[in-house]
Design a protein around this motif. Structure first.
Motif, mmCIF file in Angstrom:
data_model
loop_
_atom_site.group_PDB
_atom_site.id
_atom_site.type_symbol
_atom_site.label_atom_id
_atom_site.label_comp_id
_atom_site.label_asym_id
_atom_site.label_seq_id
_atom_site.Cartn_x
_atom_site.Cartn_y
_atom_site.Cartn_z
ATOM 1 N N ALA A 5 -39.711 -16.054 -27.064
ATOM 2 C CA ALA A 5 -38.771 -15.370 -26.427
ATOM 3 C C ALA A 5 -38.602 -13.585 -27.337
ATOM 4 C CB ALA A 5 -38.079 -15.260 -25.410
ATOM 5 N N ILE A 6 -37.770 -14.503 -28.079
ATOM 6 C CA ILE A 6 -36.771 -13.412 -28.492
ATOM 7 C C ILE A 6 -37.762 -13.110 -29.749
ATOM 8 C CG2 ILE A 6 -35.252 -13.470 -30.836
ATOM 9 C CD1 ILE A 6 -33.604 -14.892 -29.416
ATOM 10 N N LEU A 7 -38.975 -14.214 -30.741
ATOM 11 C CA LEU A 7 -39.956 -13.262 -31.308
ATOM 12 C C LEU A 7 -41.131 -12.520 -30.768
ATOM 13 C CD1 LEU A 7 -40.816 -13.997 -34.464
ATOM 14 C CD2 LEU A 7 -41.918 -15.557 -33.159
ATOM 15 N N GLU A 8 -41.473 -12.691 -29.413
ATOM 16 C CA GLU A 8 -42.376 -12.204 -28.304
ATOM 17 C C GLU A 8 -41.820 -10.374 -27.953
ATOM 18 O OE1 GLU A 8 -42.870 -13.902 -24.860
ATOM 19 O OE2 GLU A 8 -44.674 -15.226 -25.979
ATOM 20 N N ALA A 9 -40.598 -10.628 -28.136
ATOM 21 C CA ALA A 9 -39.735 -9.846 -28.007
ATOM 22 C C ALA A 9 -39.861 -8.656 -29.421
ATOM 23 C CB ALA A 9 -38.264 -9.698 -27.478
ATOM 24 N N LEU A 10 -39.257 -9.547 -30.267
ATOM 25 C CA LEU A 10 -39.763 -8.744 -31.364
ATOM 26 C C LEU A 10 -40.490 -8.461 -31.668
ATOM 27 C CD1 LEU A 10 -37.029 -11.042 -33.691
ATOM 28 C CD2 LEU A 10 -36.712 -8.646 -33.422
ATOM 29 N N ASN A 11 -42.083 -8.861 -31.989
ATOM 30 C CA ASN A 11 -43.273 -8.391 -32.196
ATOM 31 C C ASN A 11 -43.329 -6.697 -31.619
ATOM 32 O OD1 ASN A 11 -44.072 -10.202 -33.430
ATOM 33 N ND2 ASN A 11 -44.491 -11.638 -31.727
ATOM 34 N N ALA A 97 -38.414 -24.633 -32.722
ATOM 35 C CA ALA A 97 -39.021 -24.597 -32.720
ATOM 36 C C ALA A 97 -39.838 -23.379 -31.858
ATOM 37 C CB ALA A 97 -39.589 -26.227 -31.423
ATOM 38 N N ILE A 98 -40.930 -22.639 -32.279
ATOM 39 C CA ILE A 98 -41.291 -22.115 -31.825
ATOM 40 C C ILE A 98 -42.783 -22.121 -31.206
ATOM 41 C CG2 ILE A 98 -42.209 -19.996 -32.273
ATOM 42 C CD1 ILE A 98 -39.966 -19.280 -34.212
ATOM 43 N N GLN A 99 -42.806 -21.904 -30.118
ATOM 44 C CA GLN A 99 -44.253 -22.540 -29.554
ATOM 45 C C GLN A 99 -45.057 -21.033 -29.521
ATOM 46 O OE1 GLN A 99 -44.719 -25.661 -28.464
ATOM 47 N NE2 GLN A 99 -42.521 -25.616 -29.678
#
Length: 182
Positions: A5-11, A97-99
């Motif tokens: 979720a954090i990575l999605e926001a950072l995108n 893990a990042i899914q």
């Protein structure tokens, strides 16, 4: 924390936003109060795991020496010693893990680890199977046999459920997750 979720926001963040966050995060990583909290949990001989950015995964190790802001550890698998900062240590056994998003083409670099079993279509359009041995900026290095490695763009990879149960020839593996042909 939900790293996916954090990575999605950072995108959605701009390059400047990412830079600013990187600066703020680094200040917290070297915060003396946090460093002392971690240091207080460590003992020479302690078994730990640490996150290796090159492998994009956790490595099991044993603490050999505790220093001011770093510790010397021995990798359990290859027996090599590494001097790593305390913030690499996964003392709380966090799932790192990042899914990848479902129904996407390929596997994002952030979701891969060195050692992951993957498949891809070769030049002759046959499916090949192997193990990721290095994560490069635009491609993964995939070892499909003792003599053969391929540089494969991340968008051409698909995950393999179990690449070890088919013996020494990974190209004979047939059990894999369906993937979209973009």
């Amino acid at each position: 924390m939900d790293y996916t979720a954090i990575l999605e926001a950072l995108n959605k963040a701009s390059m400047f936003d990412l830079h600013r966050l990187q600066s703020a995060i680094y200040q917290e990583l070297i915060n003396p109060v946090r460093v002392e909290q971690v240091k207080a949990q460590l003992k020479v001989g302690q078994s730990i795991s640490y996150f290796d950015p090159q492998a994009n995964g956790l490595i099991d190790a044993v603490i050999l020496k505790i220093q001011k802001t770093r510790c010397l550890v021995r990798n359990v698998k290859d027996q090599k010693n590494w001097n790593i900062p305390f913030y690499y240590l996964n003392l709380d056994d966090v799932d790192t893990a990042i899914q990848p998003k479902p129904h996407t083409t390929g596997i994002p670099k952030s979701a891969l680890q060195v050692g992951t079993c993957v498949g891809f279509r070769g030049r002759d359009n046959h499916e090949l199977f192997g193990e990721v041995i290095r994560l490069n900026p635009k491609t993964a290095t995939v070892k499909i046999s003792d003599q053969q490695t391929w540089l494969v763009p991340y968008q051409r990879l698909f995950p393999v459920i179990d690449g070890t149960s088919y013996g020494a020839n990974p190209t004979q593996a047939s059990l894999f997750i369906e993937h979209d042909e973009g």
